[in-house]
Design a protein around this motif. Structure first.
Motif, PDB file in Angstrom:
ATOM      1  N   GLY A 163      11.414   6.545  -7.220  1.00 52.85           N
ATOM      2  CA  GLY A 163      10.478   6.610  -6.089  1.00 52.85           C
ATOM      3  C   GLY A 163       9.199   5.802  -6.260  1.00 52.85           C
ATOM      4  O   GLY A 163       8.605   5.364  -5.277  1.00 52.85           O
ATOM      5  N   ALA A 164       8.772   5.592  -7.502  1.00 51.22           N
ATOM      6  CA  ALA A 164       7.504   4.894  -7.713  1.00 51.22           C
ATOM      7  C   ALA A 164       7.644   3.385  -7.612  1.00 51.22           C
ATOM      8  O   ALA A 164       6.638   2.671  -7.558  1.00 51.22           O
ATOM      9  CB  ALA A 164       6.944   5.260  -9.088  1.00 51.22           C
ATOM     10  N   ILE A 165       8.861   2.890  -7.595  1.00 51.82           N
ATOM     11  CA  ILE A 165       9.050   1.452  -7.735  1.00 51.82           C
ATOM     12  C   ILE A 165      10.053   0.873  -6.722  1.00 51.82           C
ATOM     13  O   ILE A 165      10.035  -0.327  -6.409  1.00 51.82           O
ATOM     14  CB  ILE A 165       9.476   1.155  -9.216  1.00 51.82           C
ATOM     15  CG1 ILE A 165       9.450  -0.318  -9.542  1.00 51.82           C
ATOM     16  CG2 ILE A 165      10.796   1.787  -9.572  1.00 51.82           C
ATOM     17  CD1 ILE A 165       9.514  -0.613 -11.028  1.00 51.82           C
ATOM     18  N   THR A 235      -0.149   0.211  -2.068  1.00 53.89           N
ATOM     19  CA  THR A 235      -1.205   1.187  -2.336  1.00 53.89           C
ATOM     20  C   THR A 235      -0.624   2.552  -2.707  1.00 53.89           C
ATOM     21  O   THR A 235       0.328   3.015  -2.092  1.00 53.89           O
ATOM     22  CB  THR A 235      -2.106   1.333  -1.078  1.00 53.89           C
ATOM     23  OG1 THR A 235      -2.631   0.037  -0.757  1.00 53.89           O
ATOM     24  CG2 THR A 235      -3.251   2.287  -1.322  1.00 53.89           C
ATOM     25  N   SER A 236      -1.192   3.158  -3.734  1.00 52.37           N
ATOM     26  CA  SER A 236      -0.835   4.532  -4.117  1.00 52.37           C
ATOM     27  C   SER A 236      -2.081   5.393  -4.075  1.00 52.37           C
ATOM     28  O   SER A 236      -3.161   4.943  -4.449  1.00 52.37           O
ATOM     29  CB  SER A 236      -0.297   4.576  -5.548  1.00 52.37           C
ATOM     30  OG  SER A 236       1.050   4.233  -5.583  1.00 52.37           O
ATOM     31  N   GLY A 237      -1.909   6.624  -3.652  1.00 50.78           N
ATOM     32  CA  GLY A 237      -3.050   7.533  -3.643  1.00 50.78           C
ATOM     33  C   GLY A 237      -2.563   8.959  -3.558  1.00 50.78           C
ATOM     34  O   GLY A 237      -1.447   9.221  -3.094  1.00 50.78           O
ATOM     35  N   ALA A 279       4.342  -4.636  -8.386  1.00 55.61           N
ATOM     36  CA  ALA A 279       3.212  -4.123  -7.598  1.00 55.61           C
ATOM     37  C   ALA A 279       3.375  -2.625  -7.357  1.00 55.61           C
ATOM     38  O   ALA A 279       2.417  -1.854  -7.512  1.00 55.61           O
ATOM     39  CB  ALA A 279       3.106  -4.868  -6.278  1.00 55.61           C
ATOM     40  N   ASP A 280       4.566  -2.195  -7.006  1.00 55.20           N
ATOM     41  CA  ASP A 280       4.794  -0.780  -6.720  1.00 55.20           C
ATOM     42  C   ASP A 280       4.665   0.066  -7.994  1.00 55.20           C
ATOM     43  O   ASP A 280       3.964   1.080  -8.035  1.00 55.20           O
ATOM     44  CB  ASP A 280       6.169  -0.582  -6.079  1.00 55.20           C
ATOM     45  CG  ASP A 280       6.256   0.738  -5.327  1.00 55.20           C
ATOM     46  OD1 ASP A 280       5.287   1.509  -5.358  1.00 55.20           O
ATOM     47  OD2 ASP A 280       7.304   0.992  -4.706  1.00 55.20           O
ATOM     48  N   GLY A 281       5.336  -0.384  -9.037  1.00 56.20           N
ATOM     49  CA  GLY A 281       5.285   0.343 -10.312  1.00 56.20           C
ATOM     50  C   GLY A 281       3.848   0.466 -10.797  1.00 56.20           C
ATOM     51  O   GLY A 281       3.404   1.535 -11.241  1.00 56.20           O
ATOM     52  N   LEU A 282       3.093  -0.628 -10.675  1.00 56.39           N
ATOM     53  CA  LEU A 282       1.711  -0.603 -11.170  1.00 56.39           C
ATOM     54  C   LEU A 282       0.786   0.208 -10.283  1.00 56.39           C
ATOM     55  O   LEU A 282      -0.194   0.766 -10.767  1.00 56.39           O
ATOM     56  CB  LEU A 282       1.173  -2.034 -11.299  1.00 56.39           C
ATOM     57  CG  LEU A 282       1.550  -2.763 -12.584  1.00 56.39           C
ATOM     58  CD1 LEU A 282       0.957  -4.171 -12.569  1.00 56.39           C
ATOM     59  CD2 LEU A 282       1.071  -2.013 -13.826  1.00 56.39           C
ATOM     60  N   SER A 283       1.083   0.290  -8.981  1.00 55.88           N
ATOM     61  CA  SER A 283       0.202   1.083  -8.112  1.00 55.88           C
ATOM     62  C   SER A 283       0.242   2.541  -8.582  1.00 55.88           C
ATOM     63  O   SER A 283      -0.782   3.217  -8.644  1.00 55.88           O
ATOM     64  CB  SER A 283       0.598   0.954  -6.637  1.00 55.88           C
ATOM     65  OG  SER A 283       1.805   1.641  -6.370  1.00 55.88           O
ATOM     66  N   THR A 284       1.423   2.996  -8.954  1.00 56.75           N
ATOM     67  CA  THR A 284       1.563   4.367  -9.450  1.00 56.75           C
ATOM     68  C   THR A 284       0.952   4.493 -10.853  1.00 56.75           C
ATOM     69  O   THR A 284       0.191   5.424 -11.130  1.00 56.75           O
ATOM     70  CB  THR A 284       3.054   4.761  -9.481  1.00 56.75           C
ATOM     71  OG1 THR A 284       3.632   4.429  -8.227  1.00 56.75           O
ATOM     72  CG2 THR A 284       3.235   6.238  -9.753  1.00 56.75           C
ATOM     73  N   ALA A 285       1.292   3.534 -11.721  1.00 57.92           N
ATOM     74  CA  ALA A 285       0.824   3.597 -13.115  1.00 57.92           C
ATOM     75  C   ALA A 285      -0.706   3.556 -13.189  1.00 57.92           C
ATOM     76  O   ALA A 285      -1.312   4.336 -13.921  1.00 57.92           O
ATOM     77  CB  ALA A 285       1.427   2.455 -13.924  1.00 57.92           C
TER      78      ALA A 285
HETATM   79 MG    MG Z   1       4.354   2.881  -6.703  1.00 60.56          MG
END
Ligand code: MG
Ligand code: ADP
Length: 338
Positions: A163-165, A235-237, A279-285
């Motif tokens: 889900g994070a990536i 963006t993650s939040g 980008a997705d993986g890092l937004s979460t990380a």
């Molecule tokens: Mg993510």
């Protein structure tokens, strides 16, 4: 008979809410996939075919990875404890495992048992007991996954959750499919995660895309606007998915070090990169890592991505290369390479 008529009406309504439409200029496709609302907007001669192919690819990847799809590849492997990976799953897994190492476990795709314990995969999440969290934490650790060519083996009790990536990988993949058609440009939004291709045709000629960065408090306007193309803006939040218990908010990004929702002092993280999965993986990380660790990570990997951080106390930090392409009404602190 009445029931059939109701059903027909419902089908017509659903049909009118999804699918592709062309309103003079661009072709706009709306689908619900990857557990979110997706919009694909395409300009140019082959816009329709491009948008259609992109939508189909996103739906195909969702069927591979969704926890909600009974026989998805991820579910099959989670159930069996091992299995053979498709090329795409192997590719996302490679990025996820690299980021797991580089972020010292902040991004960990083996959080599934924890997500389940908190009830985030169900309709009624609730705060677990500290004992249950400790016990479940013993199953979390992507370092213990065994990859042997295309064969993945999990340890007893482990489960993977992409889900994070997944959305970032899917949007980048969809973008490259669109770029293979005769189109001027396209912009995809996967639940607010943006990917853009080419340029937008306007009366003033072809222009770069203007991407507004959402405010976590849902207030009016944007945190700021990025002007760019051929990038993922993700963006993650903690504001995206959460529940409340005893007046306290618990969100869906977990810190694999504690087993609790991440509390790194950030309200939102936006990552800008040509690599969607990264980008997705890092937004979460980075959301998990917090300001200091994220800045350190960026300094060590500058060039592959940029970021916009909003801290819980309202500071807006932006990495130096974005200086020229990001505008905001807020005061901006620049993160330099040092
Ligand atoms: Mg993510
Ligand atoms: P969203 O999918 O809401 O845009 P993210 O990209 O930040 O937001 O992904 C959050 C999802 O990632 C969660 O719903 C969960 O499935 C998974 N997840 C939560 N915490 C972690 C973590 N520390 N590492 C890897 N995956 C996580």
């Amino acid at each position: 008979m009445k029931r059939y008529r109701m059903l027909l009406l419902l089908c017509l309504l659903l049909f009118s809410l999804t699918g592709c439409t062309r309103a003079r200029g661009p072709v706009r496709c709306e689908i619900f996939s990857m557990d979110t609302h997706i919009t694909i907007t395409c300009y140019g001669k082959e816009a329709e075919a491009a948008a259609d192919a992109a939508a189909q690819e996103i739906e195909r990847l969702d069927r591979l990875w969704s926890i909600g799809v009974e026989d998805s590849e991820v579910n099959r492997i989670n159930r069996a404890g091992s299995g053979s990976l498709s090329i795409e799953t192997r590719e996302v897994l490679d990025t996820a495992l690299r980021l797991y190492e580089e972020t010292e476990g902040a991004l960990d795709i083996t959080v599934l048992p924890l997500m389940e314990l908190w009830g985030f995969t169900s309709r009624d999440p609730a705060v677990p007991t500290p004992e249950a969290i400790q016990e479940t934490l013993s199953k979390v650790g992507a370092g213990r996954l065994k990859l042997n060519g295309p064969e993945l083996e999990l340890e007893e009790g482990q489960g993977i959750d992409l889900g994070a990536i997944a959305k970032g990988y899917a949007s980048a993949r969809a973008a490259s499919i669109i770029a293979g058609f005769d189109v001027d440009g396209a912009v995809l939004s996967l639940g607010g995660n943006i990917q853009c291709v080419g340029k937008k045709p306007t009366n003033q000629g072809r222009v770069l895309w203007k991407i507004g960065i959402r405010r976590p408090d849902d207030g009016e306007g944007y945190l700021g606007v990025l002007t760019l193309t051929d990038k993922a803006v993700i963006t993650s939040g903690g504001y995206e998915r959460f529940f409340e218990e005893n007046g306290q908010r618990y969100h869906h990004i977990l810190d694999p070090a504690s087993g609790y929702p991440a509390d790194g002092g950030l309200a939102s993280v936006t990552i800008v990169s040509a690599d969607g999965a990264l980008a997705d993986g890092l937004s979460t990380a980075c959301f998990v890592m917090g300001e200091e660790r994220s800045v350190k990570y960026w300094r060590a990997h500058a060039g592959s991505f940029d970021m916009i951080l909003l801290t819980d106390d309202g500071r807006l930090l932006v990495t130096e290369p974005l200086k020229e392409i990001f505008t905001s009404d807020m005061k901006i602190e620049i993160i330099t390479k040092q």
